[in-house]
Scaffold this motif. Structure first.
Motif, PDB file in Angstrom:
ATOM      1  N   PHE A 118       0.838  -1.200   0.000  1.00 27.64           N
ATOM      2  CA  PHE A 118       0.000   0.000   0.000  1.00 27.64           C
ATOM      3  C   PHE A 118       0.871   1.248   0.000  1.00 27.64           C
ATOM      4  CE2 PHE A 118      -2.250  -3.404   2.183  1.00 27.64           C
ATOM      5  CZ  PHE A 118      -3.395  -3.492   1.401  1.00 27.64           C
ATOM      6  N   CYS A 119       0.343   2.309  -0.595  1.00 25.47           N
ATOM      7  CA  CYS A 119       1.084   3.563  -0.670  1.00 25.47           C
ATOM      8  C   CYS A 119       1.262   4.155   0.732  1.00 25.47           C
ATOM      9  CB  CYS A 119       0.332   4.551  -1.562  1.00 25.47           C
ATOM     10  SG  CYS A 119       1.178   6.143  -1.678  1.00 25.47           S
ATOM     11  N   GLY A 120       2.505   4.534   1.056  1.00 25.77           N
ATOM     12  CA  GLY A 120       2.785   5.124   2.360  1.00 25.77           C
ATOM     13  C   GLY A 120       2.253   6.535   2.484  1.00 25.77           C
ATOM     14  N   CYS A 121       1.855   7.128   1.366  1.00 24.94           N
ATOM     15  CA  CYS A 121       1.345   8.501   1.381  1.00 24.94           C
ATOM     16  C   CYS A 121      -0.176   8.523   1.460  1.00 24.94           C
ATOM     17  CB  CYS A 121       1.843   9.224   0.136  1.00 24.94           C
ATOM     18  SG  CYS A 121       1.348  10.936   0.070  1.00 24.94           S
ATOM     19  N   CYS A 122      -0.849   7.786   0.551  1.00 27.33           N
ATOM     20  CA  CYS A 122      -2.319   7.881   0.530  1.00 27.33           C
ATOM     21  C   CYS A 122      -3.016   6.553   0.823  1.00 27.33           C
ATOM     22  CB  CYS A 122      -2.791   8.465  -0.792  1.00 27.33           C
ATOM     23  SG  CYS A 122      -2.449   7.420  -2.195  1.00 27.33           S
ATOM     24  N   GLY A 123      -2.260   5.465   0.998  1.00 25.10           N
ATOM     25  CA  GLY A 123      -2.866   4.228   1.473  1.00 25.10           C
ATOM     26  C   GLY A 123      -3.485   3.337   0.407  1.00 25.10           C
ATOM     27  N   GLU A 136       4.230   1.576  -8.038  1.00 23.19           N
ATOM     28  CA  GLU A 136       3.763   2.962  -8.061  1.00 23.19           C
ATOM     29  C   GLU A 136       2.328   3.045  -7.577  1.00 23.19           C
ATOM     30  OE1 GLU A 136       3.849   5.012 -11.874  1.00 23.19           O
ATOM     31  OE2 GLU A 136       2.883   3.285 -12.799  1.00 23.19           O
ATOM     32  N   CYS A 137       2.028   4.203  -7.009  1.00 25.75           N
ATOM     33  CA  CYS A 137       0.682   4.437  -6.504  1.00 25.75           C
ATOM     34  C   CYS A 137      -0.175   4.964  -7.652  1.00 25.75           C
ATOM     35  CB  CYS A 137       0.722   5.447  -5.360  1.00 25.75           C
ATOM     36  SG  CYS A 137      -0.925   5.902  -4.807  1.00 25.75           S
ATOM     37  N   PRO A 138      -1.338   4.321  -7.925  1.00 33.39           N
ATOM     38  CA  PRO A 138      -2.181   4.764  -9.047  1.00 33.39           C
ATOM     39  C   PRO A 138      -2.819   6.125  -8.789  1.00 33.39           C
ATOM     40  CG  PRO A 138      -3.267   2.995  -7.827  1.00 33.39           C
ATOM     41  CD  PRO A 138      -1.890   3.154  -7.222  1.00 33.39           C
ATOM     42  N   GLN A 139      -2.842   6.567  -7.530  1.00 32.36           N
ATOM     43  CA  GLN A 139      -3.467   7.862  -7.227  1.00 32.36           C
ATOM     44  C   GLN A 139      -2.460   9.004  -7.192  1.00 32.36           C
ATOM     45  OE1 GLN A 139      -7.028   8.369  -4.911  1.00 32.36           O
ATOM     46  NE2 GLN A 139      -5.812   9.352  -3.314  1.00 32.36           N
ATOM     47  N   CYS A 140      -1.424   8.872  -6.329  1.00 29.53           N
ATOM     48  CA  CYS A 140      -0.506  10.014  -6.160  1.00 29.53           C
ATOM     49  C   CYS A 140       0.806   9.819  -6.916  1.00 29.53           C
ATOM     50  CB  CYS A 140      -0.243  10.279  -4.681  1.00 29.53           C
ATOM     51  SG  CYS A 140       0.838   9.082  -3.895  1.00 29.53           S
ATOM     52  N   GLY A 141       1.039   8.647  -7.491  1.00 29.51           N
ATOM     53  CA  GLY A 141       2.224   8.442  -8.322  1.00 29.51           C
ATOM     54  C   GLY A 141       3.496   8.170  -7.543  1.00 29.51           C
TER      55      GLY A 141
END
Ligand SMILES: [Zn+2]
Length: 276
Positions: A118-123, A136-141
């Motif tokens: 999971f993304c450490g920034c937006c989860g 890569e995070c599909p939301q914040c990149g």
């Protein structure tokens, strides 16, 4: 350490040249076939031929003609007949040395895949990048690369003596050279000076690069140095170090195993002194 037989890669070749090596892990233990005084890896078209289900599979590169794949298995996967799951430290010296060091890559990629979901920034759930070993995070990149923790390791010499210390975590009686993680913003030389000062209270000079080694327990890169004593008396950092002292080649305590760069540093010093 430079290993020429293995060529790292990310995209599998279009045409395979025979069955690949499978580096299959249950947690951090590698699936191996036990033989009289050695272990070997499974080599077959598909790991499912052994009745095993790969939760994830990563192409690592080529060892000569053969591809190398890292695979994560379920925590309750059972070893096929004649095979077992073994810790990497336990099979050093039993598995072919080049394959062993590919296994140290494999375990780190599998563990990274498991622990970076999971993304450490937006989860949000991460997805694997198609062009490089990253998620890569599909939301914040935000990109998440395999985790690697650089650590310095240093042999400090004073004439014909070397500095050895005993960490509280070591097996009974074992001593080694000083090591510690590099802090953000620090150069490797600064890390060497800080760690030696913090752990045993002495100053060093003439810091020279020795060599490096991956240390997959769980994701370190050991960067080895030699240094000379520059001043101070040994005073232990009680939270980390249980004992420390100056040792000569004819008066050595129990030492780390041959797998480690710590031992390579110590053997280098002893050879220089004519003690090896
Ligand atoms: Zn994100």
């Amino acid at each position: 350490m430079v290993r020429k037989k293995f060529v790292s890669g990310f995209v599998p070749p279009r045409e395979s040249s025979g069955p690949p090596w499978w580096f299959a892990f249950r947690e951090s233990n590698l699936l191996v076939r036990r033989e009289a005084d050695a272990v070997t890896l499974p080599c077959m078209a598909d790991l499912s031929d052994l009745g095993l289900v790969a939760l994830e599979s990563h192409y690592l590169g080529q060892m000569g003609e053969k591809g190398c794949y890292a695979v994560g298995l379920a925590d309750d996967a059972l070893p096929p007949p004649g095979m077992s799951f073994e810790g990497l430290r336990q099979i050093y010296g039993l598995l072919d040395e080049d394959l062993f060091w590919v296994a140290t890559r494999a375990v780190q990629i599998v563990q990274w895949d498991r622990t970076h979901r999971f993304c450490g920034c937006c989860g949000l759930s991460l997805r694997m990048k198609a062009t490089e070993r990253a998620k890569e995070c599909p939301q914040c990149g935000l990109l998440h690369f395999p985790r690697l923790s650089p650590a310095i390791i240093v042999l400090v010499e004073r004439g014909r003596e070397l500095l050895l210390a005993r960490s509280r975590h070591f097996p009974p009686g074992m001593y080694s050279v000083i090591a510690g993680f590099v802090e953000p913003g620090e150069s490797l030389e600064e890390a060497v000076m800080r760690e030696v000062k913090e752990e045993v209270g002495i100053s060093v000079k003439d810091i020279k690069y020795f060599g490096s080694q991956p240390w997959p327990f769980p994701h370190s890169l050991m960067i080895g140095f030699t240094a000379s004593y520059a001043g101070g008396e040994i005073s232990r950092d009680d939270s980390e170090i249980e004992d420390a002292g100056w040792f000569s080649g004819d008066n050595l305590p129990s030492l780390p195993g041959k797998i480690s760069i710590a031992r390579k540093l110590i053997d280098w010093f002893l050879a220089k002194q004519g003690n090896l």
